[in-house]
Structures are given as C-alpha cells and as structure tokens.
Design a protein around this motif. Structure first.
Motif, PDB file in Angstrom:
ATOM      1  N   ALA A 109      -9.925 -14.770  -1.425  1.00 43.99           N
ATOM      2  CA  ALA A 109      -8.927 -13.627   0.474  1.00 43.99           C
ATOM      3  C   ALA A 109      -9.434 -12.918   0.241  1.00 43.99           C
ATOM      4  CB  ALA A 109      -8.318 -14.184   0.357  1.00 43.99           C
ATOM      5  N   LYS A 110      -9.686 -11.573  -0.683  1.00 41.57           N
ATOM      6  CA  LYS A 110      -9.751 -10.607   0.016  1.00 41.57           C
ATOM      7  C   LYS A 110     -11.987  -9.841  -0.143  1.00 41.57           C
ATOM      8  CE  LYS A 110      -8.557  -6.053  -1.890  1.00 41.57           C
ATOM      9  NZ  LYS A 110      -7.865  -5.368  -3.648  1.00 41.57           N
ATOM     10  N   GLN A 111     -12.328 -10.766  -1.011  1.00 41.29           N
ATOM     11  CA  GLN A 111     -13.664 -10.050  -0.986  1.00 41.29           C
ATOM     12  C   GLN A 111     -14.006 -10.672   0.807  1.00 41.29           C
ATOM     13  OE1 GLN A 111     -15.135 -12.205  -3.706  1.00 41.29           O
ATOM     14  NE2 GLN A 111     -16.121 -14.278  -2.826  1.00 41.29           N
ATOM     15  N   THR A 112     -13.246 -11.119   1.388  1.00 42.93           N
ATOM     16  CA  THR A 112     -14.532 -12.055   3.301  1.00 42.93           C
ATOM     17  C   THR A 112     -13.630 -10.742   3.908  1.00 42.93           C
ATOM     18  OG1 THR A 112     -11.581 -12.457   3.882  1.00 42.93           O
ATOM     19  CG2 THR A 112     -13.365 -14.318   2.674  1.00 42.93           C
ATOM     20  N   GLY A 113     -12.879  -9.828   3.347  1.00 42.77           N
ATOM     21  CA  GLY A 113     -12.561  -8.540   4.422  1.00 42.77           C
ATOM     22  C   GLY A 113     -11.809  -8.945   5.946  1.00 42.77           C
ATOM     23  N   GLU A 114     -11.511 -10.411   6.045  1.00 46.38           N
ATOM     24  CA  GLU A 114     -10.436 -10.469   6.887  1.00 46.38           C
ATOM     25  C   GLU A 114      -9.060 -10.399   6.977  1.00 46.38           C
ATOM     26  OE1 GLU A 114     -11.613 -14.663   7.650  1.00 46.38           O
ATOM     27  OE2 GLU A 114     -13.307 -14.326   7.375  1.00 46.38           O
ATOM     28  N   TYR A 115      -9.124  -9.716   5.811  1.00 47.64           N
ATOM     29  CA  TYR A 115      -7.544  -9.887   5.619  1.00 47.64           C
ATOM     30  C   TYR A 115      -7.131  -8.482   4.940  1.00 47.64           C
ATOM     31  CZ  TYR A 115      -8.596 -15.070   5.657  1.00 47.64           C
ATOM     32  OH  TYR A 115      -8.577 -16.189   6.281  1.00 47.64           O
ATOM     33  N   ASP A 116      -5.898  -8.151   5.239  1.00 51.73           N
ATOM     34  CA  ASP A 116      -4.888  -6.798   4.840  1.00 51.73           C
ATOM     35  C   ASP A 116      -4.810  -6.857   3.469  1.00 51.73           C
ATOM     36  OD1 ASP A 116      -4.128  -5.494   7.666  1.00 51.73           O
ATOM     37  OD2 ASP A 116      -2.628  -6.478   7.604  1.00 51.73           O
ATOM     38  N   ASP A 117      -4.933  -5.898   2.393  1.00 51.52           N
ATOM     39  CA  ASP A 117      -4.198  -5.981   1.372  1.00 51.52           C
ATOM     40  C   ASP A 117      -3.192  -6.205   0.854  1.00 51.52           C
ATOM     41  OD1 ASP A 117      -4.324  -5.539  -1.161  1.00 51.52           O
ATOM     42  OD2 ASP A 117      -5.601  -3.945  -1.196  1.00 51.52           O
ATOM     43  N   ILE A 118      -2.569  -7.150  -0.109  1.00 53.66           N
ATOM     44  CA  ILE A 118      -1.866  -7.736  -0.205  1.00 53.66           C
ATOM     45  C   ILE A 118      -0.569  -6.510  -0.956  1.00 53.66           C
ATOM     46  CG2 ILE A 118      -1.818  -8.273  -2.518  1.00 53.66           C
ATOM     47  CD1 ILE A 118       0.049 -10.516  -1.151  1.00 53.66           C
ATOM     48  N   PHE A 119      -1.284  -5.217  -1.178  1.00 53.77           N
ATOM     49  CA  PHE A 119      -0.167  -3.901  -1.952  1.00 53.77           C
ATOM     50  C   PHE A 119      -0.277  -3.377  -0.966  1.00 53.77           C
ATOM     51  CE2 PHE A 119      -0.907   0.120  -3.350  1.00 53.77           C
ATOM     52  CZ  PHE A 119      -0.880   0.795  -4.544  1.00 53.77           C
ATOM     53  N   ASP A 120      -0.242  -3.258   0.518  1.00 51.51           N
ATOM     54  CA  ASP A 120       0.523  -2.851   1.209  1.00 51.51           C
ATOM     55  C   ASP A 120       2.168  -3.602   1.328  1.00 51.51           C
ATOM     56  OD1 ASP A 120      -1.639  -1.335   1.952  1.00 51.51           O
ATOM     57  OD2 ASP A 120      -1.844  -2.781   3.564  1.00 51.51           O
ATOM     58  N   PRO A 149       7.033   2.552 -13.848  1.00 53.78           N
ATOM     59  CA  PRO A 149       6.595   3.776 -12.515  1.00 53.78           C
ATOM     60  C   PRO A 149       5.031   3.671 -13.141  1.00 53.78           C
ATOM     61  CG  PRO A 149       8.351   4.447 -14.459  1.00 53.78           C
ATOM     62  CD  PRO A 149       8.083   3.172 -15.076  1.00 53.78           C
ATOM     63  N   GLY A 150       4.613   3.701 -12.059  1.00 51.58           N
ATOM     64  CA  GLY A 150       3.181   2.759 -11.508  1.00 51.58           C
ATOM     65  C   GLY A 150       2.363   1.669 -11.055  1.00 51.58           C
ATOM     66  N   ALA A 151       3.535   0.359 -11.883  1.00 46.82           N
ATOM     67  CA  ALA A 151       3.370  -0.963 -11.942  1.00 46.82           C
ATOM     68  C   ALA A 151       3.063  -1.444 -10.792  1.00 46.82           C
ATOM     69  CB  ALA A 151       3.321  -1.504 -13.227  1.00 46.82           C
ATOM     70  N   LYS A 152       2.954  -2.852 -10.793  1.00 46.53           N
ATOM     71  CA  LYS A 152       3.577  -3.506  -9.746  1.00 46.53           C
ATOM     72  C   LYS A 152       4.365  -4.786 -10.195  1.00 46.53           C
ATOM     73  CE  LYS A 152       2.606  -1.295  -5.545  1.00 46.53           C
ATOM     74  NZ  LYS A 152       3.082  -0.871  -4.720  1.00 46.53           N
ATOM     75  N   LEU A 153       5.277  -5.235  -9.293  1.00 46.96           N
ATOM     76  CA  LEU A 153       6.103  -6.420  -9.930  1.00 46.96           C
ATOM     77  C   LEU A 153       5.101  -7.894 -10.013  1.00 46.96           C
ATOM     78  CD1 LEU A 153       9.618  -6.610  -8.053  1.00 46.96           C
ATOM     79  CD2 LEU A 153       8.860  -6.122 -10.017  1.00 46.96           C
ATOM     80  N   ASP A 154       4.852  -8.386 -10.853  1.00 45.96           N
ATOM     81  CA  ASP A 154       4.270  -9.524 -10.816  1.00 45.96           C
ATOM     82  C   ASP A 154       4.693 -10.727  -9.431  1.00 45.96           C
ATOM     83  OD1 ASP A 154       2.533 -11.517 -12.252  1.00 45.96           O
ATOM     84  OD2 ASP A 154       4.169 -12.296 -13.344  1.00 45.96           O
ATOM     85  N   LEU A 155       2.840 -10.800  -9.378  1.00 40.89           N
ATOM     86  CA  LEU A 155       2.063 -11.596  -8.132  1.00 40.89           C
ATOM     87  C   LEU A 155       2.824 -13.487  -8.355  1.00 40.89           C
ATOM     88  CD1 LEU A 155      -0.582  -9.702  -6.048  1.00 40.89           C
ATOM     89  CD2 LEU A 155       2.318 -10.620  -5.094  1.00 40.89           C
ATOM     90  N   THR A 156       3.026 -13.762  -9.632  1.00 38.23           N
ATOM     91  CA  THR A 156       3.160 -15.245  -9.699  1.00 38.23           C
ATOM     92  C   THR A 156       3.900 -16.157  -8.427  1.00 38.23           C
ATOM     93  OG1 THR A 156       2.710 -14.626 -12.420  1.00 38.23           O
ATOM     94  CG2 THR A 156       3.412 -16.619 -11.417  1.00 38.23           C
TER      95      THR A 156
END
Length: 121
Positions: A83-94, A103-110
């Motif tokens: 989905a990300k490579q299409t460029g049609e959607y915002d980055d879930i990182f937001d 620190p510096g890591a994100k929670l598991d997206l599972t």
C-alpha cells in the motif's frame, strides 16, 4: 456479425457484472475496485496497552492487490509496503505510538496488521 437483442442484452449483463465485480451489498467485498470502508472497526480498548496507534478507532480498507490500508480521522494510512509503494496513502508513522520501554522505537504493529489481514484476506 449481427447481434440479436437477447445476445446483446446477455453481453451487456456480462460486462456489467465484470465491471462491478459481482459485489454484494454486505459491505465486505474485496474486489479491489474502490477503497470502501468495510466491517472491521477496532478500538484501543480491545487491545489494551498493545494497541500501537494514537487513534482509538480505525476502519479497514481493502483496495486490492494485497494492499492493507486503515482509515482514521478522515485520513487513509498504508499498513503494509504494497500500500505504501502506491503513494496514495499517508504514512502510518504519523499515528504510530512510540514504545515507552525502547526510546526511538515504535510499538509492534501486529494487532493492526492482523486486523487488516483478517478482513482483507
């Protein structure tokens, strides 16, 4: 070749079915023809501290081609690389929560990925 009226109607019906993807009114079609919210709302409360997003509720979109997308707050976010490579959607990182224990890591997206996969297939 001249088409008879019944043959022309049958051909038109076949084209219409192909274009609409034979989707039902259940709202759970995954025909890939349009990004339509489908059943699959998840709340942070359902997952407790493991919910990795800053939003409490998402809708799952199934645009097809194995793309996983969620919608929240009027925005659509790519859940996977397809989905990300299409460029049609915002980055879930937001809307992805920081891991308070790393620190510096994100929670598991599972939990989000499993939700989307269970709906989109």
């Amino acid at each position: 070749m001249k088409l008879t009226r019944p043959l022309a109607l049958a051909a038109a019906a076949a084209i219409l079915l192909a274009v609409t993807g034979c989707s039902s009114d259940s709202g759970t079609s995954n025909d890939g023809l349009a990004d339509q919210p489908i059943d699959g709302v998840s709340y942070a409360a359902d997952h407790g501290e493991t919910w990795p997003l800053t939003v409490d509720k998402v809708s799952v979109l199934c645009p097809g081609n194995n793309q996983l997308v969620i919608a929240a707050g009027g925005q659509s976010y790519a859940v996977n690389g397809l989905a990300k490579q299409t460029g049609e959607y915002d980055d879930i990182f937001d809307i992805w929560k920081d891991d308070p224990d790393n620190p510096g890591a994100k929670l598991d997206l599972t939990p989000v990925q499993e939700l989307a996969e269970s709906i989109c297939g």
